[in-house]
Design a protein around this motif. Structure first.
Motif, PDB file in Angstrom:
ATOM      1  N   SER A 106       0.827  -1.207   0.000  1.00 38.91           N
ATOM      2  CA  SER A 106       0.000   0.000   0.000  1.00 38.91           C
ATOM      3  C   SER A 106       0.859   1.253   0.000  1.00 38.91           C
ATOM      4  CB  SER A 106      -0.943   0.006   1.203  1.00 38.91           C
ATOM      5  OG  SER A 106      -1.837  -1.078   1.120  1.00 38.91           O
ATOM      6  N   LEU A 107       1.916   1.259   0.808  1.00 37.02           N
ATOM      7  CA  LEU A 107       2.802   2.419   0.826  1.00 37.02           C
ATOM      8  C   LEU A 107       3.485   2.591  -0.528  1.00 37.02           C
ATOM      9  CD1 LEU A 107       4.155   4.809   2.199  1.00 37.02           C
ATOM     10  CD2 LEU A 107       5.899   3.225   3.057  1.00 37.02           C
ATOM     11  N   ILE A 108       3.963   1.516  -1.107  1.00 36.77           N
ATOM     12  CA  ILE A 108       4.630   1.597  -2.419  1.00 36.77           C
ATOM     13  C   ILE A 108       3.657   2.151  -3.462  1.00 36.77           C
ATOM     14  CG2 ILE A 108       5.635   0.226  -4.302  1.00 36.77           C
ATOM     15  CD1 ILE A 108       7.512   0.772  -1.898  1.00 36.77           C
ATOM     16  N   GLU A 109       2.421   1.693  -3.425  1.00 39.79           N
ATOM     17  CA  GLU A 109       1.422   2.209  -4.376  1.00 39.79           C
ATOM     18  C   GLU A 109       1.209   3.710  -4.179  1.00 39.79           C
ATOM     19  OE1 GLU A 109      -3.295   1.576  -5.438  1.00 39.79           O
ATOM     20  OE2 GLU A 109      -2.166  -0.154  -4.678  1.00 39.79           O
ATOM     21  N   LEU A 110       1.118   4.145  -2.943  1.00 36.78           N
ATOM     22  CA  LEU A 110       0.939   5.576  -2.676  1.00 36.78           C
ATOM     23  C   LEU A 110       2.166   6.385  -3.087  1.00 36.78           C
ATOM     24  CD1 LEU A 110      -0.848   5.271   0.787  1.00 36.78           C
ATOM     25  CD2 LEU A 110      -1.864   6.183  -1.321  1.00 36.78           C
ATOM     26  N   LEU A 111       3.354   5.829  -2.871  1.00 40.24           N
ATOM     27  CA  LEU A 111       4.590   6.534  -3.232  1.00 40.24           C
ATOM     28  C   LEU A 111       4.773   6.670  -4.739  1.00 40.24           C
ATOM     29  CD1 LEU A 111       7.161   5.111  -0.656  1.00 40.24           C
ATOM     30  CD2 LEU A 111       6.164   7.409  -0.714  1.00 40.24           C
ATOM     31  N   SER A 112       4.068   5.860  -5.497  1.00 39.13           N
ATOM     32  CA  SER A 112       4.178   6.002  -6.950  1.00 39.13           C
ATOM     33  C   SER A 112       3.487   7.274  -7.431  1.00 39.13           C
ATOM     34  CB  SER A 112       3.614   4.767  -7.665  1.00 39.13           C
ATOM     35  OG  SER A 112       2.223   4.667  -7.459  1.00 39.13           O
ATOM     36  N   ASP A 113       2.620   7.858  -6.580  1.00 34.76           N
ATOM     37  CA  ASP A 113       1.901   9.079  -6.943  1.00 34.76           C
ATOM     38  C   ASP A 113       2.351  10.330  -6.207  1.00 34.76           C
ATOM     39  OD1 ASP A 113       0.224   7.799  -8.777  1.00 34.76           O
ATOM     40  OD2 ASP A 113      -1.176   7.205  -7.199  1.00 34.76           O
TER      41      ASP A 113
END
Length: 189
Positions: A19-26
């Motif tokens: 979830s953090l990695i997904e958020l960090l992509s944006d």
């Protein structure tokens, strides 16, 4: 019973990490909240705080895990000559390709620059130590040279990631090796 708890703990950490990695992509870590991570992971905040103190702690644990994994992966290989250094570079690039999303996110402009420095340290330890040990370069200058080569290689890899990784890890390793050993003369012949 404890095996079930261990699996649940691993699952929780995996979902929070993803979830953090997904958020960090944006967006950058400074704009990510624990609430957002928990909502995306479908995990309550108290569970998050059981594992991590905040989003920065979670990011640090992810980075620590990758660096430890890289060290273990590269420790399986022992290359001491120039052509073997090429193979070591190829193994490093293969590792990065296998973990594409993680590196794409953590090495982008929104990522934490300390992670890039830590990757550079690993690359230096495994790739440059053998090259520098066999060269006739003054020890003082070898530090500057290795920083120049490794930072150039990391930026070449970042460019490769941003362009969709069209070249194979072997081709990227060969480019890094040629640029490192021959510099601009590579372009002339």
């Amino acid at each position: 019973m404890s095996e079930k708890l261990d699996r649940r703990k691993k699952y929780t950490r995996m979902v929070l990490r993803d979830s953090l990695i997904e958020l960090l992509s944006d967006k950058p870590i400074t704009a990510v909240t624990v609430k957002e991570i928990c909502e995306l992971a479908d995990i309550n905040r108290s569970t998050f705080y059981t594992h991590y103190s905040d989003q920065y702690d979670l990011l640090k644990k992810i980075e620590d895990e990758i660096i430890e994994d890289m060290n273990e992966y590269l420790s399986n290989y022992s290359f001491t000559k120039e052509d073997e250094a090429l193979l070591m570079t190829q193994k490093l690039v293969e590792y990065i390709k296998d973990k594409k999303l993680m590196f794409e996110t953590l090495l982008n402009e929104k990522g934490d620059s300390t992670f890039e420095k830590r990757v550079m340290e690993v690359a230096h330890r495994f790739v440059m130590k053998n090259t520098m040990a066999t060269s006739n370069i003054d020890e003082h200058l070898s530090g500057y040279l290795s920083t120049y080569i490794i930072s150039g290689a990391i930026h070449l890899i970042k460019e490769w990631i941003s362009k969709g990784m069209k070249e194979s890890p072997k081709e990227i390793a060969e480019l890094i090796n040629h640029f490192s050993n021959r510099g601009l003369s590579y372009l002339q012949g």
